[in-house]
Motif scaffolding. Structure first.
Motif, PDB file in Angstrom:
ATOM      1  N   VAL A 139       0.852  -1.191   0.000  1.00 16.65           N
ATOM      2  CA  VAL A 139       0.000   0.000   0.000  1.00 16.65           C
ATOM      3  C   VAL A 139       0.890   1.244   0.000  1.00 16.65           C
ATOM      4  O   VAL A 139       0.732   2.144  -0.833  1.00 16.65           O
ATOM      5  CB  VAL A 139      -0.908  -0.008   1.254  1.00 16.65           C
ATOM      6  CG1 VAL A 139      -1.663   1.299   1.394  1.00 16.65           C
ATOM      7  CG2 VAL A 139      -1.867  -1.195   1.206  1.00 16.65           C
ATOM      8  N   LEU A 140       1.838   1.295   0.925  1.00 15.67           N
ATOM      9  CA  LEU A 140       2.691   2.482   1.039  1.00 15.67           C
ATOM     10  C   LEU A 140       3.504   2.724  -0.231  1.00 15.67           C
ATOM     11  O   LEU A 140       3.607   3.861  -0.702  1.00 15.67           O
ATOM     12  CB  LEU A 140       3.622   2.345   2.246  1.00 15.67           C
ATOM     13  CG  LEU A 140       4.605   3.510   2.453  1.00 15.67           C
ATOM     14  CD1 LEU A 140       3.868   4.835   2.644  1.00 15.67           C
ATOM     15  CD2 LEU A 140       5.520   3.255   3.651  1.00 15.67           C
ATOM     16  N   GLN A 141       4.073   1.662  -0.791  1.00 13.87           N
ATOM     17  CA  GLN A 141       4.874   1.832  -2.010  1.00 13.87           C
ATOM     18  C   GLN A 141       4.037   2.440  -3.130  1.00 13.87           C
ATOM     19  O   GLN A 141       4.512   3.296  -3.882  1.00 13.87           O
ATOM     20  CB  GLN A 141       5.451   0.484  -2.458  1.00 13.87           C
ATOM     21  CG  GLN A 141       6.667   0.070  -1.646  1.00 13.87           C
ATOM     22  CD  GLN A 141       7.011  -1.401  -1.853  1.00 13.87           C
ATOM     23  OE1 GLN A 141       6.136  -2.248  -2.018  1.00 13.87           O
ATOM     24  NE2 GLN A 141       8.297  -1.697  -1.855  1.00 13.87           N
TER      25      GLN A 141
ATOM     26  N   PRO B 173      23.904  13.085  -0.793  1.00 17.06           N
ATOM     27  CA  PRO B 173      23.147  11.877  -0.424  1.00 17.06           C
ATOM     28  C   PRO B 173      22.324  12.044   0.845  1.00 17.06           C
ATOM     29  O   PRO B 173      21.244  11.475   0.964  1.00 17.06           O
ATOM     30  CB  PRO B 173      24.244  10.829  -0.252  1.00 17.06           C
ATOM     31  CG  PRO B 173      25.524  11.560  -0.161  1.00 17.06           C
ATOM     32  CD  PRO B 173      25.334  12.870  -0.868  1.00 17.06           C
ATOM     33  N   GLN B 174      22.834  12.838   1.796  1.00 23.03           N
ATOM     34  CA  GLN B 174      22.062  12.986   3.040  1.00 23.03           C
ATOM     35  C   GLN B 174      20.744  13.708   2.769  1.00 23.03           C
ATOM     36  O   GLN B 174      19.718  13.435   3.379  1.00 23.03           O
ATOM     37  CB  GLN B 174      22.872  13.685   4.152  1.00 23.03           C
ATOM     38  CG  GLN B 174      23.196  15.150   3.919  1.00 23.03           C
ATOM     39  CD  GLN B 174      24.396  15.345   3.006  1.00 23.03           C
ATOM     40  OE1 GLN B 174      24.679  14.550   2.123  1.00 23.03           O
ATOM     41  NE2 GLN B 174      25.130  16.429   3.195  1.00 23.03           N
ATOM     42  N   THR B 175      20.760  14.651   1.816  1.00 22.67           N
ATOM     43  CA  THR B 175      19.532  15.352   1.451  1.00 22.67           C
ATOM     44  C   THR B 175      18.549  14.378   0.829  1.00 22.67           C
ATOM     45  O   THR B 175      17.349  14.439   1.056  1.00 22.67           O
ATOM     46  CB  THR B 175      19.838  16.480   0.439  1.00 22.67           C
ATOM     47  OG1 THR B 175      20.950  17.185   0.931  1.00 22.67           O
ATOM     48  CG2 THR B 175      18.667  17.398   0.257  1.00 22.67           C
ATOM     49  N   VAL B 176      19.094  13.463   0.052  1.00 20.88           N
ATOM     50  CA  VAL B 176      18.233  12.477  -0.593  1.00 20.88           C
ATOM     51  C   VAL B 176      17.552  11.606   0.461  1.00 20.88           C
ATOM     52  O   VAL B 176      16.354  11.339   0.389  1.00 20.88           O
ATOM     53  CB  VAL B 176      19.043  11.609  -1.583  1.00 20.88           C
ATOM     54  CG1 VAL B 176      18.190  10.476  -2.124  1.00 20.88           C
ATOM     55  CG2 VAL B 176      19.545  12.472  -2.734  1.00 20.88           C
ATOM     56  N   ALA B 177      18.327  11.206   1.479  1.00 24.55           N
ATOM     57  CA  ALA B 177      17.738  10.400   2.561  1.00 24.55           C
ATOM     58  C   ALA B 177      16.645  11.193   3.266  1.00 24.55           C
ATOM     59  O   ALA B 177      15.582  10.645   3.596  1.00 24.55           O
ATOM     60  CB  ALA B 177      18.827   9.984   3.549  1.00 24.55           C
ATOM     61  N   ALA B 178      16.902  12.474   3.473  1.00 22.66           N
ATOM     62  CA  ALA B 178      15.904  13.314   4.143  1.00 22.66           C
ATOM     63  C   ALA B 178      14.650  13.427   3.272  1.00 22.66           C
ATOM     64  O   ALA B 178      13.532  13.374   3.776  1.00 22.66           O
ATOM     65  CB  ALA B 178      16.486  14.708   4.408  1.00 22.66           C
ATOM     66  N   ARG B 179      14.856  13.557   1.968  1.00 22.60           N
ATOM     67  CA  ARG B 179      13.714  13.645   1.054  1.00 22.60           C
ATOM     68  C   ARG B 179      12.910  12.361   1.060  1.00 22.60           C
ATOM     69  O   ARG B 179      11.688  12.372   0.968  1.00 22.60           O
ATOM     70  CB  ARG B 179      14.202  13.889  -0.379  1.00 22.60           C
ATOM     71  CG  ARG B 179      14.558  15.324  -0.650  1.00 22.60           C
ATOM     72  CD  ARG B 179      14.987  15.430  -2.084  1.00 22.60           C
ATOM     73  NE  ARG B 179      15.385  16.785  -2.398  1.00 22.60           N
ATOM     74  CZ  ARG B 179      15.088  17.381  -3.542  1.00 22.60           C
ATOM     75  NH1 ARG B 179      14.436  16.745  -4.470  1.00 22.60           N
ATOM     76  NH2 ARG B 179      15.478  18.611  -3.760  1.00 22.60           N
ATOM     77  N   GLU B 180      13.637  11.278   1.142  1.00 20.40           N
ATOM     78  CA  GLU B 180      13.019   9.947   1.193  1.00 20.40           C
ATOM     79  C   GLU B 180      12.070   9.875   2.397  1.00 20.40           C
ATOM     80  O   GLU B 180      10.912   9.460   2.265  1.00 20.40           O
ATOM     81  CB  GLU B 180      14.155   8.927   1.347  1.00 20.40           C
ATOM     82  CG  GLU B 180      13.800   7.521   1.050  1.00 20.40           C
ATOM     83  CD  GLU B 180      13.766   7.209  -0.441  1.00 20.40           C
ATOM     84  OE1 GLU B 180      14.575   7.780  -1.196  1.00 20.40           O
ATOM     85  OE2 GLU B 180      12.915   6.418  -0.814  1.00 20.40           O
ATOM     86  N   ALA B 181      12.589  10.300   3.542  1.00 17.91           N
ATOM     87  CA  ALA B 181      11.785  10.264   4.769  1.00 17.91           C
ATOM     88  C   ALA B 181      10.581  11.191   4.643  1.00 17.91           C
ATOM     89  O   ALA B 181       9.474  10.871   5.089  1.00 17.91           O
ATOM     90  CB  ALA B 181      12.644  10.678   5.958  1.00 17.91           C
TER      91      ALA B 181
ATOM     92  N   VAL C   1       7.887   9.571   2.530  1.00 18.91           N
ATOM     93  CA  VAL C   1       7.128   8.565   3.280  1.00 18.91           C
ATOM     94  C   VAL C   1       6.123   9.257   4.201  1.00 18.91           C
ATOM     95  O   VAL C   1       4.958   8.840   4.299  1.00 18.91           O
ATOM     96  CB  VAL C   1       8.079   7.651   4.100  1.00 18.91           C
ATOM     97  CG1 VAL C   1       7.300   6.786   5.076  1.00 18.91           C
ATOM     98  CG2 VAL C   1       8.921   6.787   3.160  1.00 18.91           C
ATOM     99  N   GLU C   2       6.560  10.332   4.840  1.00 18.77           N
ATOM    100  CA  GLU C   2       5.669  11.064   5.735  1.00 18.77           C
ATOM    101  C   GLU C   2       4.469  11.622   4.970  1.00 18.77           C
ATOM    102  O   GLU C   2       3.317  11.506   5.399  1.00 18.77           O
ATOM    103  CB  GLU C   2       6.439  12.185   6.462  1.00 18.77           C
ATOM    104  CG  GLU C   2       5.668  12.823   7.614  1.00 18.77           C
ATOM    105  CD  GLU C   2       4.723  11.869   8.366  1.00 18.77           C
ATOM    106  OE1 GLU C   2       3.522  12.180   8.423  1.00 18.77           O
ATOM    107  OE2 GLU C   2       5.143  10.808   8.859  1.00 18.77           O
TER     108      GLU C   2
END
Ligand SMILES: Nc1ncnc2c1ncn2[C@@H]1O[C@H](COP(=O)(O)OP(=O)(O)OP(=O)(O)O)[C@@H](O)[C@H]1O
Ligand SMILES: [Mg+2]
Length: 268
Positions: free
Chosen positions: A101-103, A124-132, A135-136
């Motif tokens: 469902v989430l995907q 890359p850290q910005t990308v991880a933050a964007r990823e989070a 999801v939010e």
């Protein structure tokens, strides 16, 4: 014309497929905050209108402008239109059935969150933050549209009932609060109880401030959600007005006569 300002202004929208004039010069205005119903017999051009508005089908003519943008939407690419805050759902549900469902809802977040390959390399850290953040956003949309599904975001979509799949599509479109939602036959294949639930969902989405164009054959549903209705027939707009106005309009009644599934008559 309603008192509210026009948000989406469609003028002379046209599309031919070979010899078939799927849309033959449609003028239609969507006011800010409005739920506008689009009805018409099978093959009258309703889905083609959505395909033009989202850039997946090239128009043969016409203009579509947003209140605060000079561009003709009909010249833009699908991702550019999505960035302007226009989202849609599909008549035939388009979900990845093998994914969670989430995907599936996340697709809505990534659609608006275009990261270039060089951004990935450099930060890359910005990308991880964007990823989070994505999801939010996806979870927020899911909680809003389908709170029950939000409790089990890892469920595989293919295992869920049809009505839930429709809700997942709605949630995916709601991600990131688009200004305009184009919803194509949300109640198709649903029983009366599910139909009334999806009507409530759409009214809730509208109350959140989104303007909505909704296609549906079920007249009771349209009468519940739409404050105004446009009727298409053979690619032309043949009537526009309140449910009471269009259901007694002789042109509208004639357009449905003798067709399979006389929904308009059935609703009266
Ligand atoms: N990609 C395409 N190629 C060729 N013809 C098409 C294409 N898409 C739509 N058409 C034709 O354009 C016309 C309008 O189709 P459209 O799907 O917009 O109707 P609709 O009002 O959404 O109908 P329904 O209520 O059955 O969903 C039909 O004659 C259809 O066959
Ligand atoms: Mg259609």
């Amino acid at each position: 014309m309603t008192a509210s300002a026009t948000l989406l202004d469609i003028r002379g929208a046209a599309k031919s497929f070979g010899g078939v004039r799927a849309l033959d010069g449609i003028d239609l205005q969507l006011a800010a905050g409005e739920v506008l119903g689009v009805i018409g017999p099978n093959g009258s051009g309703k889905t083609t209108l959505f395909n033009l508005l989202t850039g997946v089908v090239r128009a043969s003519g016409g203009t579509v402008r947003l209140a605060d943008s000079g561009a003709n939407l009909l010249d833009l690419k699908p991702w550019e239109i999505s960035t302007l805050g226009i989202a849609r759902t599909f008549q035939n549900i388009r979900l990845a059935l093998g994914q969670s469902v989430l995907q599936n809802v996340l697709v809505g977040a990534y659609r608006q969150n275009r990261t270039s390959w060089w951004q990935v390399l450099l930060t890359p850290q910005t990308v991880a933050a964007r990823e989070a953040q994505a999801v939010e956003k996806a979870m927020e949309a899911l909680r809003f549209v389908a709170p029950a599904l939000a409790t089990t975001p890892d469920r595989i979509v293919g295992e869920l009932p049809y009505a839930d799949r429709r809700r997942i599509e709605l949630a995916r479109a709601v991600v990131g609060d688009p200004r305009i939602m184009l919803i194509d036959e949300p109640a198709a294949g649903m029983n009366p109880h599910e139909t009334s639930e999806i009507a409530d969902d759409i009214l809730r989405i509208a109350a959140r401030g989104m303007s909505i164009l909704v296609i549906e054959h079920k007249m009771k549903f349209i009468a519940t959600v739409a404050s105004r209705i446009a009727v298409l027939n053979f690619g032309r707009k043949i009537a526009e007005g309140s449910y009471e106005q269009i259901r007694t309009d002789p042109n509208v009644l004639a357009s449905y006569l003798g067709r399979k599934g006389d929904h308009l008559a059935a609703a009266r």
